[in-house]
Write a protein that holds these residues in place. Sequence first.
Motif, short mmCIF file in Angstrom:
data_model
loop_
_atom_site.label_atom_id
_atom_site.label_comp_id
_atom_site.label_asym_id
_atom_site.label_seq_id
_atom_site.Cartn_x
_atom_site.Cartn_y
_atom_site.Cartn_z
N MET A 1 0.84 -1.20 0.00
CA MET A 1 0.00 0.00 0.00
C MET A 1 0.88 1.25 0.00
O MET A 1 1.82 1.35 0.79
CB MET A 1 -0.92 0.01 1.22
CG MET A 1 -1.89 1.18 1.26
SD MET A 1 -3.03 1.06 2.65
CE MET A 1 -3.98 2.55 2.40
N THR A 2 0.59 2.18 -0.88
CA THR A 2 1.38 3.40 -0.99
C THR A 2 1.08 4.35 0.15
O THR A 2 -0.08 4.65 0.44
CB THR A 2 1.10 4.10 -2.33
OG1 THR A 2 1.37 3.21 -3.40
CG2 THR A 2 1.95 5.34 -2.48
N GLU A 3 2.12 4.82 0.82
CA GLU A 3 1.94 5.80 1.89
C GLU A 3 1.68 7.17 1.29
O GLU A 3 2.29 7.56 0.31
CB GLU A 3 3.20 5.84 2.76
CG GLU A 3 3.08 6.79 3.94
CD GLU A 3 4.35 6.84 4.78
OE1 GLU A 3 4.35 7.54 5.79
OE2 GLU A 3 5.33 6.17 4.40
N TYR A 4 0.72 7.89 1.90
CA TYR A 4 0.42 9.25 1.45
C TYR A 4 1.26 10.22 2.28
O TYR A 4 1.11 10.30 3.50
CB TYR A 4 -1.07 9.55 1.61
CG TYR A 4 -1.55 10.74 0.82
CD1 TYR A 4 -1.95 10.60 -0.50
CD2 TYR A 4 -1.58 12.01 1.39
CE1 TYR A 4 -2.39 11.68 -1.24
CE2 TYR A 4 -2.02 13.10 0.65
CZ TYR A 4 -2.42 12.93 -0.65
OH TYR A 4 -2.85 14.01 -1.39
N LEU A 5 2.16 10.92 1.62
CA LEU A 5 3.13 11.77 2.30
C LEU A 5 2.67 13.22 2.36
O LEU A 5 2.02 13.71 1.44
CB LEU A 5 4.48 11.70 1.58
CG LEU A 5 5.08 10.31 1.37
CD1 LEU A 5 6.33 10.41 0.51
CD2 LEU A 5 5.40 9.66 2.71
N ILE A 6 3.01 13.88 3.42
CA ILE A 6 2.79 15.33 3.55
C ILE A 6 4.17 15.98 3.60
O ILE A 6 4.89 15.89 4.61
CB ILE A 6 1.98 15.69 4.80
CG1 ILE A 6 0.64 14.97 4.81
CG2 ILE A 6 1.80 17.21 4.87
CD1 ILE A 6 -0.29 15.37 3.68
N SER A 7 4.56 16.61 2.49
CA SER A 7 5.85 17.28 2.41
C SER A 7 5.71 18.70 2.97
O SER A 7 4.75 19.40 2.66
CB SER A 7 6.30 17.32 0.96
OG SER A 7 7.32 18.26 0.77
N LYS A 8 6.67 19.13 3.77
CA LYS A 8 6.56 20.41 4.47
C LYS A 8 7.79 21.27 4.24
O LYS A 8 8.91 20.87 4.56
CB LYS A 8 6.36 20.16 5.97
CG LYS A 8 6.21 21.41 6.80
CD LYS A 8 5.85 21.07 8.24
CE LYS A 8 6.97 20.39 8.97
NZ LYS A 8 6.67 20.19 10.42
N THR A 9 7.60 22.46 3.68
CA THR A 9 8.66 23.45 3.54
C THR A 9 8.60 24.40 4.72
O THR A 9 7.54 24.97 5.01
CB THR A 9 8.52 24.23 2.24
OG1 THR A 9 8.70 23.35 1.12
CG2 THR A 9 9.55 25.36 2.15
N THR A 10 9.73 24.58 5.39
CA THR A 10 9.79 25.49 6.54
C THR A 10 10.59 26.74 6.19
O THR A 10 11.25 26.81 5.16
CB THR A 10 10.43 24.78 7.75
OG1 THR A 10 11.72 24.28 7.38
CG2 THR A 10 9.56 23.61 8.20
N ALA A 11 10.53 27.72 7.06
CA ALA A 11 11.15 29.02 6.80
C ALA A 11 12.67 28.94 6.79
O ALA A 11 13.27 28.12 7.48
CB ALA A 11 10.70 30.03 7.85
N ASP A 12 13.29 29.78 5.96
CA ASP A 12 14.73 29.99 6.02
C ASP A 12 15.00 31.45 5.68
O ASP A 12 14.08 32.27 5.60
CB ASP A 12 15.49 29.01 5.13
CG ASP A 12 15.30 29.26 3.64
OD1 ASP A 12 14.63 30.25 3.27
OD2 ASP A 12 15.84 28.49 2.84
#
Length: 287
Positions: A1-12
């Motif tokens: 089963m394919t995992e559903y990913l939540i990609s997160k960009t944070t501040a720089d």
Amino acid sequence: MTEYLISKTTADDGYELIDSGEGEKLERYGKFLISRPDPQALWPKNLADVEWQKANAFFSRVSEDAKWSTRGNIPDRWQVDFGGLKMWIKLSAFKHTGLFPEQLSNWEWIRQKVQGPVKVLNLFGYTGGASLAAAQAGAEVCHVDGSKVAIGWARDNAELSGLTGKPIRWILDDATKFVQREIKRGNFYDGIIMDPPSFGHGPKGESWKIEKDFLPFIESCKKILTEKPLFFLINGYAAGYSALSYKNNLLDLEKRFGGMIEVGELTIAENASERLLPAGIFARWSA
């Protein structure tokens, strides 16, 4: 089963999502603050109006009239350091700035998959972030876009990032026609990246509508993969589809070459809260 990913960009230092809500977002690009619409921000703002009013540029849409309003000393364009690249920021039509910070995780994924002198094709490449990330990692890149302005912007970003000596071909062309010609020429790629819009036009007025053109386009792209390809990445923004719709177009690659498929959402984290702003979807296969 394919995992559903939540990609997160944070501040720089180069970018920060300061606040969002009520159909808008407040961002910092370098030292300049920008306020612009975002329909995904379907929640209350955290900050008071006085904080939003500190923005150096505002994008507004009244009826059919859409425009930027600026104040202070904001230049026509300025550079930011973001995700290991240097990018020019410019307040362009359709509320864009030329940088899509949510793509950071895809850039990092591309760098991991390239790792040397392989051939990568970036279709609908816009201002070049994915192309430059691939070139940094050692790839020979073919960057295709139907906009002369976008091609020029991408080349300027390459120069700014110190990548003019890298093997990047800048191709002003309709993506569909280019892929068809590559099939005839017998050219093949180890990795393919695409970010197809919901609709658009090529340099000679060629029409693109995702609901009509996407499926035959995907099948054509698969014909120019090498015998042992490395990856295939599909981005999606504002087309109304699920990442699972894109995943289903990659299942045959998994059957033919093994490897794995990842799907999920691209998001940007507000710097002073736990909220994530949805900013697109992705499906990506890798060997």
